[in-house]
Design a protein around this motif. Structure first.
Motif, PDB file in Angstrom:
ATOM      1  N   UNK B 125      17.877  27.382 -31.416  1.00  0.00           N
ATOM      2  CA  UNK B 125      16.409  27.656 -32.169  1.00  0.00           C
ATOM      3  C   UNK B 125      16.767  28.895 -32.243  1.00  0.00           C
ATOM      4  N   UNK B 126      16.266  29.431 -33.427  1.00  0.00           N
ATOM      5  CA  UNK B 126      16.249  30.306 -34.435  1.00  0.00           C
ATOM      6  C   UNK B 126      14.086  31.402 -33.664  1.00  0.00           C
ATOM      7  N   UNK B 127      14.800  32.569 -33.028  1.00  0.00           N
ATOM      8  CA  UNK B 127      13.741  33.516 -32.285  1.00  0.00           C
ATOM      9  C   UNK B 127      13.886  34.530 -32.499  1.00  0.00           C
ATOM     10  N   UNK B 128      14.973  35.397 -33.932  1.00  0.00           N
ATOM     11  CA  UNK B 128      14.724  36.619 -34.606  1.00  0.00           C
ATOM     12  C   UNK B 128      14.881  37.644 -34.528  1.00  0.00           C
ATOM     13  N   UNK B 129      14.684  38.795 -34.691  1.00  0.00           N
ATOM     14  CA  UNK B 129      15.530  39.624 -34.183  1.00  0.00           C
ATOM     15  C   UNK B 129      14.041  41.105 -34.084  1.00  0.00           C
ATOM     16  N   UNK B 130      12.701  40.186 -34.481  1.00  0.00           N
ATOM     17  CA  UNK B 130      11.884  41.053 -33.969  1.00  0.00           C
ATOM     18  C   UNK B 130      11.284  41.749 -35.116  1.00  0.00           C
ATOM     19  N   UNK B 131      11.253  41.759 -35.776  1.00  0.00           N
ATOM     20  CA  UNK B 131      11.361  43.018 -36.996  1.00  0.00           C
ATOM     21  C   UNK B 131      10.569  41.983 -37.837  1.00  0.00           C
ATOM     22  N   UNK B 132      11.130  40.440 -38.044  1.00  0.00           N
ATOM     23  CA  UNK B 132       9.783  39.992 -38.924  1.00  0.00           C
ATOM     24  C   UNK B 132      11.035  40.187 -39.957  1.00  0.00           C
ATOM     25  N   UNK B 133      10.455  38.967 -41.121  1.00  0.00           N
ATOM     26  CA  UNK B 133      11.229  38.571 -42.213  1.00  0.00           C
ATOM     27  C   UNK B 133      10.140  38.883 -43.393  1.00  0.00           C
ATOM     28  N   UNK B 134       9.468  39.607 -43.579  1.00  0.00           N
ATOM     29  CA  UNK B 134       8.571  39.982 -44.101  1.00  0.00           C
ATOM     30  C   UNK B 134       8.780  41.974 -44.387  1.00  0.00           C
ATOM     31  N   UNK B 135       8.695  42.434 -45.729  1.00  0.00           N
ATOM     32  CA  UNK B 135       8.410  44.015 -44.863  1.00  0.00           C
ATOM     33  C   UNK B 135       8.937  44.376 -43.324  1.00  0.00           C
ATOM     34  N   UNK B 136       9.813  44.076 -42.961  1.00  0.00           N
ATOM     35  CA  UNK B 136      10.487  44.256 -41.783  1.00  0.00           C
ATOM     36  C   UNK B 136      10.840  45.650 -41.856  1.00  0.00           C
ATOM     37  N   UNK B 137      10.333  46.080 -41.679  1.00  0.00           N
ATOM     38  CA  UNK B 137      11.153  47.613 -40.074  1.00  0.00           C
ATOM     39  C   UNK B 137      12.301  47.825 -40.255  1.00  0.00           C
ATOM     40  N   UNK B 138      12.954  49.015 -40.268  1.00  0.00           N
ATOM     41  CA  UNK B 138      14.726  48.910 -40.024  1.00  0.00           C
ATOM     42  C   UNK B 138      15.179  49.059 -38.718  1.00  0.00           C
ATOM     43  N   UNK B 139      14.093  48.711 -38.355  1.00  0.00           N
ATOM     44  CA  UNK B 139      14.952  49.297 -36.524  1.00  0.00           C
ATOM     45  C   UNK B 139      13.084  48.970 -35.603  1.00  0.00           C
ATOM     46  N   UNK B 140      13.519  48.878 -33.951  1.00  0.00           N
ATOM     47  CA  UNK B 140      12.694  48.340 -33.647  1.00  0.00           C
ATOM     48  C   UNK B 140      12.279  50.063 -32.681  1.00  0.00           C
ATOM     49  N   UNK B 141      10.920  50.260 -32.146  1.00  0.00           N
ATOM     50  CA  UNK B 141      10.916  51.058 -31.263  1.00  0.00           C
ATOM     51  C   UNK B 141      10.563  50.634 -29.930  1.00  0.00           C
ATOM     52  N   UNK B 142      10.990  49.659 -29.479  1.00  0.00           N
ATOM     53  CA  UNK B 142      10.871  49.378 -28.314  1.00  0.00           C
ATOM     54  C   UNK B 142      11.589  48.477 -27.182  1.00  0.00           C
ATOM     55  N   UNK B 143      12.726  49.571 -27.775  1.00  0.00           N
ATOM     56  CA  UNK B 143      13.862  48.714 -26.959  1.00  0.00           C
ATOM     57  C   UNK B 143      14.488  49.974 -25.699  1.00  0.00           C
ATOM     58  N   UNK B 144      14.802  49.216 -24.866  1.00  0.00           N
ATOM     59  CA  UNK B 144      15.302  49.903 -23.245  1.00  0.00           C
ATOM     60  C   UNK B 144      16.741  50.569 -23.756  1.00  0.00           C
ATOM     61  N   UNK B 145      16.487  51.199 -22.652  1.00  0.00           N
ATOM     62  CA  UNK B 145      18.295  51.669 -22.600  1.00  0.00           C
ATOM     63  C   UNK B 145      19.026  51.945 -23.886  1.00  0.00           C
ATOM     64  N   UNK B 146      20.455  51.560 -23.093  1.00  0.00           N
ATOM     65  CA  UNK B 146      21.189  51.815 -24.675  1.00  0.00           C
ATOM     66  C   UNK B 146      20.992  51.426 -25.858  1.00  0.00           C
ATOM     67  N   UNK B 147      20.284  50.221 -25.673  1.00  0.00           N
ATOM     68  CA  UNK B 147      19.543  49.639 -27.170  1.00  0.00           C
ATOM     69  C   UNK B 147      20.743  48.875 -27.568  1.00  0.00           C
ATOM     70  N   UNK B 148      20.966  47.760 -26.942  1.00  0.00           N
ATOM     71  CA  UNK B 148      23.111  47.407 -27.352  1.00  0.00           C
ATOM     72  C   UNK B 148      22.596  46.213 -28.573  1.00  0.00           C
TER      73      UNK B 148
END
Lengths: 309, 309, 309, 309
Positions: B125-148
């Motif tokens: 199943x597809x869940x996506x990387x949390x950025x969305x596929x329309x005008x996505x930001x190039x990074x996530x701000x809400x990550x924890x720790x090492x942000x792997x």
């Protein structure tokens, strides 16, 4: 094998007005390595971490721009198969003999619907990345200037974007990773980012009234610190910067754009994402076009959008 | 398409002794995201930049180690074709039904000559990387720790290295990018680095007297600065470090090795090279083995070489 | 003026067993610049971003170690005043004439309670950092190896730590920025980090049974990326690494320790904090000593603690 | 003590038009920490690595700009001595009582020849950097946005540059580290960079027809990677960027300029050089002014030069 068909951008032939100034730019400042010259006065270059004999050819000319860019395919069989597919698609094909570019095998040349000359080839002499293949060091100490790692891709401007996208995806097996749409309901696509492997883009195409124009030739760096170093080289030698250091929304790359002595735009960038064929295509819309192109300042830049060679 | 067949490492199931401590480790410290749990008590995780529903499964158990690791293939047709090829090669196959792992389609399970259980699957199943596929930001701000960014690969220890290499290259279409040889004339291969795409390694195998052991599960970071940040997290939370930050000769990666609360070794690393099928295989010899493994101090590390789960 | 009295570490004289090997190490690998030699066979070096004529003197000798290290003061008046203060404190003083070290004015030499020879001087010839003082570029392009920016500080081992701290703080105006205490109630101080300006340390002292030993001579880098590059140089040339890349808890620095060809320990590090006189002194206790010294792996390292020259 | 007299920039009071928007900007986006509010509606902030109670005060107002900026001195004795020196120089002095700014002792306020209100103070309550002074971790994990380390300096525009430089150097003991000169023979100085410690600048002054204007308030970052992160925050939240990421020739800093919601310009930068009193003053001339200000593109930027608050 998992990687088949069209493998990667193989070379680009760039027209330059002043060869000496161009060699200083591409070799001393950008760090490409000269690997040969031919009797047409062309100079062959490569990025240090490329294994084939050359990836950039500089041709002395009266006008700047790109003569052609080529993709390497995995075998002669694939070359022959794709030649037929291109013919079936309606392309006029020219077979160029081995040795027409030194160290390069036969090339299948065709003109895309946007007016650019593309080539496919299956064979090029091996020269290696200078590290050797037995117990190699993981880096080279003898590089100059920006130390670009490889020729990475071209961004091209031309008219029939839809036709070009169709050719690259349906005939040559590329995937569109990202696109820009404008107009009512996003009905008009104005940009396409295409991959033939795991890179976010191996080719970028922009809709433009004129056929066959070059926006930029791009070279890979490996870190944001290398992007700073490239900018420091530009400052030291007063290489004209178009924009950057900054970051793209599209492909996520960190980047600088600048001009060679002939007015051809170059890019040095690092670090976009890895693509897989099951990843979703990304769409950029007109209202977020500023951030799509330059994420940091979110503003369109007239020179960046309109100056081509 | 240029990427076909086996696409990439898809998931790994890790045995953990204390689930709460493990969730703190993998979620709070490493930055994986929890995406589901099942009635066997398993917890499903993914790196933020992965699009499929999960890539790491933690299973409560009495002993640490790896239950299995899986590769995603490009289609059900490929799955069926490779299942037959594996049978022809002599592997015993188990078909696991869709839903046996939540959100995952049917899996073809087999045991490699080195004693590890591998799986192939075509659908998740597809869940996506949390950025969305329309005008996505190039990074996530809400990550924890090492942000792997993603589960990247496993390094496995086992006995019949030659057989396993044969299986992965001849049946599954992997290429060997690098190898280590020892003994008279380099006659004995003790390590193999294998790719199914453009990464320097999607799987690493080491010859070892015991079957089916796990050396480490590796996760991708994007820069040397992120490697420092990961080390700072380890220092802050007293996560036991095996070695690093340092750099490999093999694959060129910048890396840290450390242990999860169950004693399973993890790696966070960044930045090896891009592989293409026409690149030469790299060979490491016994006399340079120190630098092959840890380029900076050029010394073998007994714990790194011998502790497995 | 806001910066007065003792300004900074000015030079260190290191004993080396093999001058040619040492010059390769300090010049080709570390990137120090040779600025002079004298008739005692001494070679004068400096980091590129230092303005005075030299900061490191290599002296051919039969045993490794440090002959002396010196601090520059702001004026001859200060030099004379501090000479008297040192006498009042009980130090035996030697006045060395201008020119005893080439390009250096008169030096006031004294032995600290820990057995090391220190010097003060007020004048050294100006050579500049090679950038010029009119429209300078912000960086040099012609540097070698690790490109160390400056001689930064020494860490010294000796017996009477309390006496040495008293001398540096009460007589020479240093402040203690950090300290390590052990024993019941933290009753025994075993380490002192001392500043004469805004650096987290200009001198570090460790309690040790033997007088007058050198633990390391430290050189400044400007980024974690430069620390990686320094480690890559060590790997390429098989320079023996003691530990690192890693980070200190004490002073926060990112660091590598390694050995010169004579067995003298060097450090290259970047990025501690800025100190001001109203900042609180930091105390490290025995139970957190591992992380104090090496923050990432939180473990004491016997070689690091005990090997001195 | 080596650091005496005026120690460092202590605080700046900025006028903001919309406090809620400003708090979002300075706290959520830039990462300053709120430490108090007062009955005038002022909000007190600090960078995480500052030890005093506050360094930035936001005051609700109808026009943007700077009310005043202050320097901390080493003692009440120095405060009294400098007050007298300022009077002798011809400044009109206002003594502000302790508590007029919460947590701050008595302030000596004066107007510089360029029309800005400056203050000196000797005492401010200690709040610490949140790491503690016993076995501190070398970093904080709980920071937001750009994670700025400290208020670093102001750049101010005004008319009598010569008078202001005279005041800061002759009365307050600053040194001029760099200057910009224009006109025939460089006869007119238009910019001055002044230090009271080891930083390349603690205050910057530009000649301008109008008195008492603010060009920017600057905040320290610790690496070029942190500069990228700051730019990524600006992109994500569409904070208007003036210019950058780029690098200065002057002071060598890597930098971004942007605007707060009231139109006050902010800077986040990293990594200039360490200054010592015996270093030569650097001079920038008119013909290289582009590179002096922005080293990478070497071009003057009209908005950067003319927009002030």
């Amino acid at each position: 094998m998992a990687m088949t068909g069209v493998l990667r951008p193989g070379h680009v032939q760039i027209r330059v007005l002043d060869m000496e100034a161009s060699l200083t730019h591409y070799i001393e400042r950008m760090g490409l390595l000269e690997t040969d010259r031919d009797d047409q006065g062309r100079v062959y270059l490569k990025g240090w971490d490329e294994h084939d004999w050359f990836s950039v050819v500089l041709r002395p000319a009266d006008t700047p721009g790109m003569d052609f860019t080529a993709f390497k395919v995995d075998s002669v069989e694939t070359l022959n198969r794709l030649e037929q597919s291109l013919k079936d698609f309606g392309c006029e094909i020219t077979r160029l003999p081995a040795g027409d570019l030194k160290h390069c095998g036969e090339r299948v040349s065709f003109i895309s619907p946007m007016g650019h000359t593309f080539e496919l080839f299956a064979q090029k002499d091996y020269i290696g990345n200078g590290l050797g293949n037995i117990n190699p060091h993981p880096w080279r100490e003898d590089l100059k200037g920006m130390k670009v790692h490889r020729f990475d891709h071209c961004l091209l401007y031309g008219d029939d974007l839809d036709g070009a996208v169709k050719l690259f995806t349906e005939v040559l097996g590329f995937q569109q990773t990202e696109k820009v749409v404008v107009g009512p309901g996003g009905s008009v696509q104005i940009a396409s980012f295409l991959t033939c492997g795991m890179k976010a883009h191996d080719l970028a195409l922009i809709r433009h009234e004129e056929k066959g124009k070059l926006h930029h030739v791009s070279f890979l760096l490996r870190s944001w610190e290398e992007v700073l170093h490239a900018a420091d080289i530009m400052g030291r030698y007063k290489i004209p910067i178009d924009i950057g250091p900054t970051r793209h929304g599209i492909t996520r790359g960190r980047t600088i754009y600048f001009f060679d002595p002939s007015g051809n735009r170059n890019e040095t960038f690092c670090d976009s994402y890895d693509w897989y064929p099951d990843h979703p295509e990304i769409t950029w819309t007109e209202d977020e076009l500023g951030g799509a192109i330059f994420y940091h300042d979110q503003q369109l830049n007239e020179r960046f959008l309109s100056v081509v060679t």
